[in-house]
Write a protein that holds these residues in place. Structure first.
Motif, PDB file in Angstrom:
ATOM      1  N   THR A 170       1.131  -1.175  -0.478  1.00  0.00           N
ATOM      2  CA  THR A 170       0.056  -0.226   0.375  1.00  0.00           C
ATOM      3  C   THR A 170       0.832   1.071   0.156  1.00  0.00           C
ATOM      4  O   THR A 170       1.125   1.201   0.371  1.00  0.00           O
ATOM      5  N   LEU A 171       0.541   2.243  -0.471  1.00  0.00           N
ATOM      6  CA  LEU A 171       1.132   3.827  -0.337  1.00  0.00           C
ATOM      7  C   LEU A 171       0.292   4.510  -0.339  1.00  0.00           C
ATOM      8  O   LEU A 171      -0.542   4.605  -0.267  1.00  0.00           O
ATOM      9  N   ARG A 172       1.285   5.167  -0.050  1.00  0.00           N
ATOM     10  CA  ARG A 172       0.363   6.760   0.861  1.00  0.00           C
ATOM     11  C   ARG A 172      -0.720   7.393  -0.469  1.00  0.00           C
ATOM     12  O   ARG A 172      -2.560   8.290   0.813  1.00  0.00           O
ATOM     13  N   TRP A 173      -1.016   7.229  -1.303  1.00  0.00           N
ATOM     14  CA  TRP A 173      -2.138   8.371  -2.241  1.00  0.00           C
ATOM     15  C   TRP A 173      -3.081   7.034  -2.662  1.00  0.00           C
ATOM     16  O   TRP A 173      -1.916   6.123  -3.089  1.00  0.00           O
ATOM     17  N   ALA A 217      -5.862  14.685   3.543  1.00  0.00           N
ATOM     18  CA  ALA A 217      -6.302  15.557   4.421  1.00  0.00           C
ATOM     19  C   ALA A 217      -5.033  15.713   5.582  1.00  0.00           C
ATOM     20  O   ALA A 217      -5.350  16.475   6.522  1.00  0.00           O
ATOM     21  N   GLU A 218      -5.674  14.371   6.057  1.00  0.00           N
ATOM     22  CA  GLU A 218      -4.125  14.072   7.474  1.00  0.00           C
ATOM     23  C   GLU A 218      -2.553  14.038   7.035  1.00  0.00           C
ATOM     24  O   GLU A 218      -2.145  13.982   7.524  1.00  0.00           O
ATOM     25  N   GLU A 219      -2.502  14.743   5.321  1.00  0.00           N
ATOM     26  CA  GLU A 219      -0.666  13.475   5.175  1.00  0.00           C
ATOM     27  C   GLU A 219      -0.569  14.831   5.095  1.00  0.00           C
ATOM     28  O   GLU A 219      -0.856  16.092   4.536  1.00  0.00           O
ATOM     29  N   SER A 220       0.938  14.548   5.277  1.00  0.00           N
ATOM     30  CA  SER A 220       1.427  15.953   5.143  1.00  0.00           C
ATOM     31  C   SER A 220       1.888  16.001   3.487  1.00  0.00           C
ATOM     32  O   SER A 220       2.651  15.669   3.288  1.00  0.00           O
TER      33      SER A 220
END
Length: 145
Positions: free
Chosen positions: A25-28, A139-142
């Motif tokens: 799993t990748l962040r986006w 919305a919670e990602e830096s």
């Protein structure tokens, strides 16, 4: 970890086959990775290098990094900022850099290499970005790193 070759004092090359790694799993949203090499405590300057697969409709927002990276599009079309890029296109992001929004309607596959910034010394992040158990809402990602 490779051992120094006694005859030269240099490290040998290393080889990893993509089939030897699972998709992670990748962040986006809609993005999956197989990082064949990545930074670890014992090898902090190793690059994030491997494949990123994008599902049709996947995207990421404008964000910034202090490391450098190169992407090579193997399959699909990607709208990055105001331009569409396809297979055979190589993209270089120096350090520090900002990435415009990315969207792919077709889905696709890219070869990725993120490495320590030569001028910033910023290092790519593997843990919590490329090997997530679950994605955070955007919305919670830096967007800075």
């Amino acid at each position: 970890m490779s051992k120094v070759l006694p005859s030269t004092g240099h490290l040998p090359m290393e080889a990893v086959h993509a089939d030897d790694r699972p998709w992670e799993t990748l962040r986006w949203p809609g993005q999956w990775s197989k990082m064949l090499f990545h930074p670890r405590a014992e090898r902090p300057t190793e690059p994030n290098a491997g494949l990123v697969r994008y599902e049709p409709g996947s995207h990421h927002p404008f964000h910034k990094h202090d490391f450098a990276q190169v992407w090579y599009i193997l399959e699909g079309e990607f709208e990055i900022g105001e331009t569409t890029y396809g297979p055979g296109t190589m993209l270089f992001y120096p350090d520090p850099h900002s990435e415009p929004p990315l969207l792919t309607k077709t889905g696709g596959l890219m070869l990725f290499c993120q490495y320590q910034g030569p001028t910033t010394q910023g290092r790519p992040v593997y843990d919590g970005r490329f090997n997530m158990s679950a994605r955070k809402p955007i919305a919670e990602e830096s967007l800075d790193v």
